[in-house]
Design a protein around this motif. Sequence first.
Motif, PDB file in Angstrom:
ATOM      1  N   ASN A  44       8.192 150.336  23.789  1.00  0.00           N
ATOM      2  CA  ASN A  44       7.623 151.612  23.347  1.00  0.00           C
ATOM      3  C   ASN A  44       6.114 151.466  23.288  1.00  0.00           C
ATOM      4  O   ASN A  44       5.613 150.456  22.798  1.00  0.00           O
ATOM      5  CB  ASN A  44       8.095 151.940  21.930  1.00  0.00           C
ATOM      6  CG  ASN A  44       9.506 152.435  21.901  1.00  0.00           C
ATOM      7  OD1 ASN A  44      10.400 151.797  22.451  1.00  0.00           O
ATOM      8  ND2 ASN A  44       9.706 153.562  21.257  1.00  0.00           N
ATOM      9  N   VAL A  45       5.420 152.462  23.786  1.00  0.00           N
ATOM     10  CA  VAL A  45       3.973 152.463  23.636  1.00  0.00           C
ATOM     11  C   VAL A  45       3.620 153.602  22.696  1.00  0.00           C
ATOM     12  O   VAL A  45       3.916 154.770  22.966  1.00  0.00           O
ATOM     13  CB  VAL A  45       3.258 152.619  24.995  1.00  0.00           C
ATOM     14  CG1 VAL A  45       1.748 152.592  24.788  1.00  0.00           C
ATOM     15  CG2 VAL A  45       3.694 151.521  25.963  1.00  0.00           C
ATOM     16  N   THR A  46       3.041 153.248  21.568  1.00  0.00           N
ATOM     17  CA  THR A  46       2.817 154.234  20.505  1.00  0.00           C
ATOM     18  C   THR A  46       1.698 155.212  20.864  1.00  0.00           C
ATOM     19  O   THR A  46       0.806 154.898  21.659  1.00  0.00           O
ATOM     20  CB  THR A  46       2.506 153.544  19.161  1.00  0.00           C
ATOM     21  OG1 THR A  46       1.421 152.625  19.373  1.00  0.00           O
ATOM     22  CG2 THR A  46       3.702 152.762  18.659  1.00  0.00           C
ATOM     23  N   ASP A  47       1.779 156.377  20.265  1.00  0.00           N
ATOM     24  CA  ASP A  47       0.839 157.472  20.546  1.00  0.00           C
ATOM     25  C   ASP A  47      -0.083 157.677  19.344  1.00  0.00           C
ATOM     26  O   ASP A  47       0.249 158.383  18.410  1.00  0.00           O
ATOM     27  CB  ASP A  47       1.658 158.740  20.847  1.00  0.00           C
ATOM     28  CG  ASP A  47       0.770 159.965  21.075  1.00  0.00           C
ATOM     29  OD1 ASP A  47      -0.460 159.806  21.186  1.00  0.00           O
ATOM     30  OD2 ASP A  47       1.323 161.076  21.147  1.00  0.00           O
ATOM     31  N   ASN A  48      -1.238 157.037  19.408  1.00  0.00           N
ATOM     32  CA  ASN A  48      -2.201 157.142  18.295  1.00  0.00           C
ATOM     33  C   ASN A  48      -1.481 156.990  16.951  1.00  0.00           C
ATOM     34  O   ASN A  48      -1.559 157.855  16.074  1.00  0.00           O
ATOM     35  CB  ASN A  48      -2.961 158.476  18.377  1.00  0.00           C
ATOM     36  CG  ASN A  48      -3.858 158.551  19.587  1.00  0.00           C
ATOM     37  OD1 ASN A  48      -4.788 157.764  19.742  1.00  0.00           O
ATOM     38  ND2 ASN A  48      -3.563 159.465  20.493  1.00  0.00           N
ATOM     39  N   VAL A  60      -1.504 153.113  28.828  1.00  0.00           N
ATOM     40  CA  VAL A  60      -0.914 151.797  28.533  1.00  0.00           C
ATOM     41  C   VAL A  60       0.486 151.693  29.166  1.00  0.00           C
ATOM     42  O   VAL A  60       0.887 150.617  29.627  1.00  0.00           O
ATOM     43  CB  VAL A  60      -0.906 151.528  27.017  1.00  0.00           C
ATOM     44  CG1 VAL A  60      -0.130 150.256  26.691  1.00  0.00           C
ATOM     45  CG2 VAL A  60      -2.341 151.416  26.501  1.00  0.00           C
ATOM     46  N   CYS A  61       1.210 152.804  29.221  1.00  0.00           N
ATOM     47  CA  CYS A  61       2.512 152.801  29.911  1.00  0.00           C
ATOM     48  C   CYS A  61       2.322 152.423  31.379  1.00  0.00           C
ATOM     49  O   CYS A  61       3.112 151.665  31.946  1.00  0.00           O
ATOM     50  CB  CYS A  61       3.173 154.178  29.834  1.00  0.00           C
ATOM     51  SG  CYS A  61       3.929 154.523  28.242  1.00  0.00           S
ATOM     52  N   LYS A  62       1.275 152.938  31.983  1.00  0.00           N
ATOM     53  CA  LYS A  62       0.998 152.626  33.398  1.00  0.00           C
ATOM     54  C   LYS A  62       0.690 151.131  33.555  1.00  0.00           C
ATOM     55  O   LYS A  62       1.175 150.478  34.480  1.00  0.00           O
ATOM     56  CB  LYS A  62      -0.177 153.492  33.883  1.00  0.00           C
ATOM     57  CG  LYS A  62      -0.637 153.207  35.302  1.00  0.00           C
ATOM     58  CD  LYS A  62       0.406 153.587  36.334  1.00  0.00           C
ATOM     59  CE  LYS A  62      -0.109 153.372  37.756  1.00  0.00           C
ATOM     60  NZ  LYS A  62       0.995 153.301  38.724  1.00  0.00           N
TER      61      LYS A  62
END
Lengths: 293, 221
Positions: A44-48, A60-62
């Motif tokens: 999981n890449v968190t959103d702020n 960051v997902c990329k």
Amino acid sequence: MSFRDVLNSGKFVVTAEVGPPKGTDISEMIHHMELLKGKVDAINVTDNQSAVMRICSMAVCKIALEHGLEPILQMTCRDRNRIGLQSDLLGASILGIKNVLCMTGDHVSAGDHKGAKPVYDVESVQLLKIVDSLNNGKDMSGNELKGSTDFFQGAVVTPEANPLEPQLMKFEKKVKAGAKFFQTQAIYDIEKFKEFMKHARKFPVKVLAGFVVLKSAGMAKFLNNNVPGIRVPEELIEELKAAGKEKALDTGMDITARHIRQLKEEGICDGVHIMAIGMEDKVPEIMQRAGLL
Amino acid sequence: MIITKKKDFQELMENIKNYKSFFLLGCSECATLCGTGGEPQLQEMKEALEAEGKEVTGTFVAKTGCQVLGTKVELKPHKDAISKAECIIVMSCGAGTQTAVELYEDKPVYPANDSMFLGNMTRLQMFDERCSLCGKCILDKTGGICPITACPKGLLNGPCGGCKDGHCEISPDIKCAWVRIYERMKRLGKLQELCDTTLEAKDWSASQKPRTLIAREEKKK
């Protein structure tokens, strides 16, 4: 195999979390990704996270994709209106991002830009519907898309929310809105979690139990007093206390591993989501102790 | 009613530092109930300005300061006092201030208050925001409690994960709007209705500014 396929295959899945840094130096984050590569099924890449401004989740997902990890794009409704959210979803799709976790998002008052105007033009249930609509070739206003998305969409749930009933109502609305998987707030009481799973099993969704490793008795008390939906039972706090300062973290990792092992062996849920919060390097060891590696 | 609070006096003095004479205009409705624009407050303001060496040429509490034509008629007897004043200080809400702006094109008008929200008086001088004037009421679907106003995130389909022991993540003083809605619908025996309804994303075009409304029926020719 994609996260969707792994989850649907019946394998006990493991996801971890990567928090984008505040600033452009991503060396430590890349190091964490390398540690997790080949071990977890997705990150999981968190959103702020906590409404603290950082690198956006999509970028960051990329990077994660480029490093051979499967990302789950966390998307909150705090910072973008419906136009921004849909536009970003289309953008994520063309970057090859397949999984999206739809959340409401912590209020700006929790973060480092307290004077910001919170958006919440739509909320998590509606965002799930938006994803479903984009997957079916239409935007939320019903306009045809030239090429649709193919997202595997999930949501969050707090199994130990107090009161629980309104939370369960929202859980069901999320299921109806198209959520395929759920990642939960951190759980520490397996018996209570089993109760929640009895309810969740009535619905055709996958559930990943959330874990936050306890570093000390003090941290456990802090979580109990300050974080909504987290309740560390007294006996775990005693166990950490008894371990003493030097061995507290080790004991915390043992507790997490023990719980994960139980969930897997008893087939209570479909996987786990480990939120390391600054201890990403410990995730492989926890997985090893839990018998997952 | 429109909830107002007094601006800091020094801030007001800074705004009006270039003027010497003033006419004070209050309002008998909301501002009087808020204690920001009734007779006693106008008198206090008069004394405070005079203590600063300023002149007050007259004072008047309008019946309904946001009612432009009515206020115009009411102010006719005060024509001389107003023309003697270099500027007008309005002690009501922003709407009342702009009534004066409309009526006196050539005279500077300054607000003495900050307009806060549309609220209910729960006890003497205690006010709660209950309605956001969104333009499309959903109270019929939420047990009569407005989540757009009572929830800091304006959530339409249930509580967020920030609900702690029935209270809001942004302040333990705020009861979670969705816990309140859930409890009320339960009491009314309408829980199933609440659970079965997913509210669509709100159409915010109903609150696109500036809004106007012509409620009267035009006479047919």
